[in-house]
Scaffold this active site. Sequence first.
Site, mmCIF file in Angstrom:
data_model
loop_
_atom_site.group_PDB
_atom_site.id
_atom_site.type_symbol
_atom_site.label_atom_id
_atom_site.label_comp_id
_atom_site.label_asym_id
_atom_site.label_seq_id
_atom_site.Cartn_x
_atom_site.Cartn_y
_atom_site.Cartn_z
ATOM 1 N N MET A 181 0.807 -1.212 0.000
ATOM 2 C CA MET A 181 0.000 0.000 0.000
ATOM 3 C C MET A 181 0.852 1.279 0.000
ATOM 4 O O MET A 181 0.703 2.138 0.867
ATOM 5 C CB MET A 181 -0.966 -0.027 1.192
ATOM 6 C CG MET A 181 -1.971 -1.157 1.097
ATOM 7 S SD MET A 181 -2.787 -1.195 -0.540
ATOM 8 C CE MET A 181 -4.219 -2.173 -0.182
ATOM 9 N N HIS B 16 -4.791 -5.334 -8.677
ATOM 10 C CA HIS B 16 -5.746 -4.340 -8.169
ATOM 11 C C HIS B 16 -7.146 -4.955 -8.193
ATOM 12 O O HIS B 16 -7.535 -5.560 -9.195
ATOM 13 C CB HIS B 16 -5.690 -3.074 -9.025
ATOM 14 C CG HIS B 16 -6.598 -2.007 -8.511
ATOM 15 N ND1 HIS B 16 -6.290 -1.261 -7.391
ATOM 16 C CD2 HIS B 16 -7.809 -1.589 -8.930
ATOM 17 C CE1 HIS B 16 -7.279 -0.427 -7.146
ATOM 18 N NE2 HIS B 16 -8.219 -0.605 -8.065
HETATM 19 C C1 GAR Z 1 -5.851 -7.482 -2.556
HETATM 20 O O1 GAR Z 1 -7.255 -7.467 -2.686
HETATM 21 C C2 GAR Z 1 -5.209 -6.564 -3.593
HETATM 22 O O2 GAR Z 1 -5.877 -6.586 -4.816
HETATM 23 C C3 GAR Z 1 -5.346 -5.220 -2.905
HETATM 24 O O3 GAR Z 1 -5.021 -5.486 -1.573
HETATM 25 C C4 GAR Z 1 -5.410 -6.819 -1.240
HETATM 26 C C5 GAR Z 1 -4.238 -7.543 -0.620
HETATM 27 O O4 GAR Z 1 -4.630 -8.796 -0.170
HETATM 28 N N1 GAR Z 1 -4.482 -4.254 -3.493
HETATM 29 C C6 GAR Z 1 -4.825 -2.994 -3.701
HETATM 30 O O5 GAR Z 1 -5.920 -2.523 -3.381
HETATM 31 C C7 GAR Z 1 -3.762 -2.132 -4.383
HETATM 32 N N2 GAR Z 1 -4.323 -0.901 -4.861
HETATM 33 P P1 GAR Z 1 -3.558 -9.894 0.202
HETATM 34 O O6 GAR Z 1 -2.583 -9.200 1.181
HETATM 35 O O7 GAR Z 1 -4.329 -10.976 0.879
HETATM 36 O O8 GAR Z 1 -2.878 -10.333 -1.070
#
Ligand code: GAR
Length: 200
Positions: free
Chosen positions: A89, A108
């Site tokens: 992030m 994303h």
């Molecule tokens: C996921 O849903 C990913 O797509 C999102 O954060 C989450 C991480 O989950 N990413 C974003 O929103 C980037 N803009 P995870 O830690 O279980 O992989």
Amino acid sequence: MKNLGILLSGRGSNFEAIAHNLLSGSIPARIAVVVSNRQDAAGLDRARALGIEARCLPSKGKDREAYDRELVATLQSFGVDIVCLAGFMRVLSSTFIRAFPTRILNIHPALLPAFPGLEAQKQALDYGVKFTGCTVHLVDEGVDTGPIIGQAVVPVLDGDTVESLSARILKEEHRIYSEAVRLVVEERIRVEGRRVRVTS
Ligand code: GAR
């Protein structure tokens, strides 16, 4: 054998999905290191449980350029060829992006260019779209703007909450992220302007 570096800030389920596909031998690469900007990221524990090197580089209070230089140095010290952002992030500076040209991937949870930035699933619900999904793309200097490698469509159901929709999207994220990593590892993508062509 290509070396992957994974950057994450939280849970790490996308990292884990990629790791399982690598460990089962279906993608010819290895994860050299997992780096988190947050000490409390569950993804770090998940990495250690799989015997994968995991490092925390705290970003709090650090200047973006200085932090990114530190990040690049860490990844390079592990011989990383390809960087996968998996719920990382932070916006990366051009210093970072130039260190791994067309070798940084991001996932994303929306069909870009719709709903970039934070809380993409909530944005989709609030907007009232009937379909949303997820996108794997190459990272450029914008926020969620790089050339698209793959997408999957997920329907929005009448009773959906942010949680139920996010869970349905996440299943597809795990699938398309591993597919995209394979294409990049196998050097099967060619970037032509905004378009990514896949060669066989
Ligand atoms: C996921 O849903 C990913 O797509 C999102 O954060 C989450 C991480 O989950 N990413 C974003 O929103 C980037 N803009 P995870 O830690 O279980 O992989």
